[in-house]
Design an enzyme around this catalytic site. Structure first.
Site, PDB file in Angstrom:
ATOM      1  N   GLU A  21     -16.718  57.453  32.296  1.00  0.00           N
ATOM      2  CA  GLU A  21     -16.981  56.080  31.505  1.00  0.00           C
ATOM      3  C   GLU A  21     -16.337  54.771  32.121  1.00  0.00           C
ATOM      4  O   GLU A  21     -16.437  54.129  32.278  1.00  0.00           O
ATOM      5  CB  GLU A  21     -16.719  56.335  29.974  1.00  0.00           C
ATOM      6  N   CYS A  79     -11.498  56.164  26.462  1.00  0.00           N
ATOM      7  CA  CYS A  79     -12.579  55.592  26.924  1.00  0.00           C
ATOM      8  C   CYS A  79     -13.435  54.552  25.692  1.00  0.00           C
ATOM      9  O   CYS A  79     -13.843  53.614  26.090  1.00  0.00           O
ATOM     10  CB  CYS A  79     -13.566  56.542  27.456  1.00  0.00           C
ATOM     11  N   CYS A 139     -11.873  59.070  33.736  1.00  0.00           N
ATOM     12  CA  CYS A 139     -12.985  59.672  33.288  1.00  0.00           C
ATOM     13  C   CYS A 139     -14.242  58.930  33.768  1.00  0.00           C
ATOM     14  O   CYS A 139     -13.997  57.870  34.205  1.00  0.00           O
ATOM     15  CB  CYS A 139     -12.879  59.540  31.897  1.00  0.00           C
ATOM     16  N   ASN A 187     -16.172  61.538  36.771  1.00  0.00           N
ATOM     17  CA  ASN A 187     -14.878  61.883  36.623  1.00  0.00           C
ATOM     18  C   ASN A 187     -14.134  61.999  37.923  1.00  0.00           C
ATOM     19  O   ASN A 187     -14.670  62.609  38.564  1.00  0.00           O
ATOM     20  CB  ASN A 187     -14.482  62.698  35.200  1.00  0.00           C
ATOM     21  N   GLU A 208     -10.448  63.674  39.211  1.00  0.00           N
ATOM     22  CA  GLU A 208      -9.466  64.411  38.469  1.00  0.00           C
ATOM     23  C   GLU A 208      -8.025  64.010  39.480  1.00  0.00           C
ATOM     24  O   GLU A 208      -8.513  63.780  40.730  1.00  0.00           O
ATOM     25  CB  GLU A 208      -9.627  65.842  38.421  1.00  0.00           C
TER      26      GLU A 208
END
Ligand code: THU
Length: 142
Positions: free
Chosen positions: A61, A99, A59, A48, A50
């Site tokens: 994924e 996701c 994210c 991830n 941010e």
């Protein structure tokens, strides 16, 4: 279709855990790692990422999916996801709705597998259809 035997499950879990060190999560401190197995046998990794403006956060994924798709790879068999506060794995980190929708774009919901793990001894395997029933995907627009 890549064979999802215990050796492969272990490899995907180990690879996802390795990605926790790359997680950039200064705001939530919730670190997530992912390992995405493509049909060609390659594993695409993600963490991830941010952002101070919050909404640009990506994210783990989706990082893995977008890395693969950006290299022309669009067929996948399995994703393994791990995550926890401070990178400590105590329970499953299930994929968020966005996701799941990205998975729906590229994966067969009946066959694509999602491995949620705490460690190599503690994991469960779900199909995308189980985590996103009645999903809307490319077939709906065909
Ligand atoms: N996160 C993921 O990486 N994957 C998910 O499916 C759930 C949430 C990240 C986003 C954010 O950086 C942090 O976890 C807290 O929401």
């Amino acid at each position: 279709m890549q064979n999802l035997d215990k050796t492969m499950i272990d490899k995907l879990i180990g690879t996802a855990i390795e990605q926790l060190k790359f997680s950039y999560a200064p705001y939530s401190n919730f670190k997530v790692g992912a390992a995405l197995l493509a049909k060609n046998g390659e594993i695409y990794t993600g963490c991830n990422i941010e952002n101070a403006a919050y909404t640009p956060t990506n994210c783990a994924e989706r990082t893995a999916f977008f890395k693969a798709v950006s290299e022309g790879i669009k067929e996948f068999d399995v994703i393994c996801i791990v995550g926890g506060k401070g990178g400590v794995l105590t329970e499953y980190a299930a994929p968020c709705g966005v996701c799941r929708q990205v998975m729906m774009e590229f994966c067969n919901p009946e066959t694509f597998k999602i491995v949620l793990a705490v460690d190599k001894e503690h994991y469960d395997i779900y199909t995308l259809k189980e985590l996103l029933p009645l999903g809307f995907g490319p077939m709906n627009l065909a």
